[in-house]
Structures are given as structure tokens and as C-alpha cells.
Design a protein around this motif. Structure first.
Motif, short mmCIF file in Angstrom:
data_model
loop_
_atom_site.label_atom_id
_atom_site.label_comp_id
_atom_site.label_asym_id
_atom_site.label_seq_id
_atom_site.Cartn_x
_atom_site.Cartn_y
_atom_site.Cartn_z
N SER A 78 -36.11 -0.98 7.06
CA SER A 78 -35.89 -0.32 8.46
C SER A 78 -34.99 1.46 8.80
CB SER A 78 -36.29 -0.76 9.64
OG SER A 78 -34.86 -0.94 9.78
N ALA A 79 -35.49 2.06 9.54
CA ALA A 79 -35.00 3.20 9.73
C ALA A 79 -33.55 3.17 10.97
CB ALA A 79 -35.57 4.17 11.07
N LEU A 80 -34.22 1.59 11.77
CA LEU A 80 -32.71 0.69 11.70
C LEU A 80 -31.44 0.22 11.32
CD1 LEU A 80 -31.77 -0.09 14.67
CD2 LEU A 80 -32.81 -2.32 14.62
N GLY A 81 -32.27 -0.37 10.24
CA GLY A 81 -31.16 -0.89 9.09
C GLY A 81 -30.50 0.07 8.45
N LYS A 82 -30.74 0.88 7.77
CA LYS A 82 -30.27 1.94 7.10
C LYS A 82 -29.20 3.16 8.23
CE LYS A 82 -34.41 4.48 4.21
NZ LYS A 82 -35.36 5.17 4.48
N SER A 83 -29.21 2.93 9.22
CA SER A 83 -27.92 2.81 10.51
C SER A 83 -27.45 2.09 10.34
CB SER A 83 -28.71 3.28 11.88
OG SER A 83 -29.46 2.15 12.49
N MET A 84 -27.27 1.13 9.77
CA MET A 84 -26.32 0.22 9.42
C MET A 84 -25.44 0.25 8.23
SD MET A 84 -27.96 -3.56 10.79
CE MET A 84 -26.85 -3.98 9.80
N ARG A 85 -25.71 1.26 7.90
CA ARG A 85 -25.42 1.77 6.31
C ARG A 85 -23.84 2.26 6.66
NH1 ARG A 85 -27.30 2.20 0.33
NH2 ARG A 85 -25.94 1.63 -0.26
N GLU A 86 -23.51 2.92 7.61
CA GLU A 86 -21.97 3.71 7.07
C GLU A 86 -21.66 2.12 8.10
OE1 GLU A 86 -19.54 6.95 9.60
OE2 GLU A 86 -22.41 6.81 9.04
N PRO A 87 -21.30 1.54 9.65
CA PRO A 87 -20.52 0.70 9.39
C PRO A 87 -20.29 -0.34 8.86
CG PRO A 87 -22.72 0.81 11.17
CD PRO A 87 -22.70 1.82 10.21
N ILE A 88 -21.82 -0.96 7.99
CA ILE A 88 -20.95 -1.50 7.10
C ILE A 88 -20.32 -1.51 5.71
CG2 ILE A 88 -22.17 -3.22 5.25
CD1 ILE A 88 -24.52 -3.47 7.53
N ASP A 89 -20.42 -0.25 5.58
CA ASP A 89 -19.65 -0.04 4.41
C ASP A 89 -18.19 0.24 4.82
OD1 ASP A 89 -21.57 0.37 2.40
OD2 ASP A 89 -22.24 2.91 2.42
N GLY A 90 -18.32 0.98 6.74
CA GLY A 90 -16.43 0.82 6.84
C GLY A 90 -15.37 -0.04 6.60
N LEU A 91 -16.46 -1.78 7.34
CA LEU A 91 -16.36 -2.88 7.10
C LEU A 91 -16.59 -3.42 5.42
CD1 LEU A 91 -18.43 -5.26 9.82
CD2 LEU A 91 -16.08 -4.63 9.69
N LEU A 92 -16.89 -3.52 4.28
CA LEU A 92 -16.41 -3.32 3.33
C LEU A 92 -15.50 -2.44 2.85
CD1 LEU A 92 -19.76 -3.41 1.80
CD2 LEU A 92 -18.14 -5.76 1.96
N THR A 93 -14.94 -1.55 3.06
CA THR A 93 -13.62 -1.04 2.80
C THR A 93 -12.56 -1.04 3.39
OG1 THR A 93 -15.34 1.34 2.62
CG2 THR A 93 -13.02 2.30 2.55
N TRP A 94 -12.85 -1.91 4.00
CA TRP A 94 -11.46 -2.28 4.82
C TRP A 94 -11.54 -3.68 4.42
CZ3 TRP A 94 -10.97 -6.49 7.48
CH2 TRP A 94 -9.13 -7.15 7.27
N THR A 95 -11.99 -4.11 3.85
CA THR A 95 -11.94 -5.48 3.34
C THR A 95 -11.78 -5.21 2.22
OG1 THR A 95 -13.60 -6.25 4.69
CG2 THR A 95 -13.02 -7.22 2.46
N ALA A 96 -11.65 -4.05 0.56
CA ALA A 96 -10.97 -4.28 0.25
C ALA A 96 -9.57 -3.31 0.03
CB ALA A 96 -12.04 -2.85 -0.92
N GLU A 101 -3.13 -7.41 1.57
CA GLU A 101 -2.73 -8.28 2.56
C GLU A 101 -3.28 -9.79 3.70
OE1 GLU A 101 -1.68 -4.81 5.57
OE2 GLU A 101 -3.15 -3.86 3.89
N VAL A 102 -4.87 -10.05 3.30
CA VAL A 102 -5.21 -10.80 3.68
C VAL A 102 -4.68 -12.12 3.45
CG1 VAL A 102 -7.36 -11.91 3.86
CG2 VAL A 102 -7.08 -9.56 5.23
N GLU A 103 -4.73 -11.93 1.46
CA GLU A 103 -4.44 -13.67 0.70
C GLU A 103 -2.64 -13.90 0.89
OE1 GLU A 103 -5.39 -11.86 -3.11
OE2 GLU A 103 -7.43 -12.14 -2.41
N GLU A 104 -2.04 -12.52 1.11
CA GLU A 104 -0.69 -12.51 1.41
C GLU A 104 -0.34 -13.83 2.33
OE1 GLU A 104 1.56 -9.03 2.04
OE2 GLU A 104 0.67 -8.81 -0.52
N ALA A 105 -1.45 -12.80 4.37
CA ALA A 105 -1.27 -14.22 5.49
C ALA A 105 -1.83 -15.47 4.83
CB ALA A 105 -2.23 -13.11 6.09
#
Length: 112
Positions: A78-96, A101-105
Motif C-alpha cells: 500500500s502507499a503506507l507500506g511504501k512509506s516504510m521503505r526508506e526507514p527500513i532501508d536505513g536500518l538495513l544499511t546500519w546493520t550492514a 562491531e556487533v559480532e565483536e560485541a
């Protein structure tokens, strides 16, 4: 911003194991149930049904009945679902970017 129970509930339902994969697929194109099962082979039919219902309930996915023989159901973002793309991509980028660092911790934690 204060995190409420509703915030947590929505995030849990949208960021769970299967929802992210369903959303990623539907952002590319609308799909029928069987197509989603093929794209996400590890998901059971029961789990996929529950995931789609949760996403539809939250307004993130739309369900459309296609008048073919036999009648089919197609799911689309939906349009609402499409609006989530940017924040989710941001979380995925942060994870990558921070995975090492997470593995070291985690390794340090396991030593204690």
C-alpha cells in the motif's frame, strides 16, 4: 518520543521474520500467495497467511481479489507500506555497516 505499547506492537508486526521478506518482495511487484511461497520457501503457509493478515490489518499490504477462474487473490504494497521503505532501508544499511562491531560485541559477551 515515548515508545508506547502500540509503537512496540506495530514494530514487532512489521519487522518480524517474515514481514520484512514479504514487504521486500511486494515492493518489487504485486504477488499472489503461491508466488510469495516460492520467493520465501522457508515460510509455512500458516505463517505466511498470518503475516499477510497482520500486514493488511496494519494497512501496509492490500489484498485484491482477481476475477479469474479460479478466483485468485493478489497482494500488493500500500502507499503506507511504501512509506516504510526508506526507514527500513536505513536500518538495513546500519546493520550492514555495523555488523562486524556487533559480532565483536557478541564474541566479547560470550567470553564473560
Amino acid at each position: 518520543m515515548e515508545i508506547t505499547g502500540l509503537h512496540r506492537e506495530v514494530l514487532e508486526q512489521v519487522l518480524d521474520r517474515w514481514s520484512l521478506q514479504v514487504l521486500e518482495t511486494l515492493c518489487e511487484r504485486p504477488c499472489r500467495f503461491s508466488e510469495l511461497r516460492r520467493v520465501i520457501p522457508a515460510v509455512t503457509g500458516k505463517s505466511l497467511t498470518a503475516t499477510l493478515r497482520r500486514l493488511e490489518r496494519n494497512g501496509v499490504v492490500e489484498r485484491r481479489v482477481v476475477s479469474t477462474r479460479p478466483v485468485a487473490v493478489e497482494y500488493r504494497i500500500s502507499a503506507l507500506g511504501k512509506s516504510m521503505r526508506e526507514p527500513i532501508d536505513g536500518l538495513l544499511t546500519w546493520t550492514a555497516q555495523h555488523l562486524a562491531e556487533v559480532e565483536e560485541a557478541r564474541a566479547r559477551f560470550e567470553l564473560t
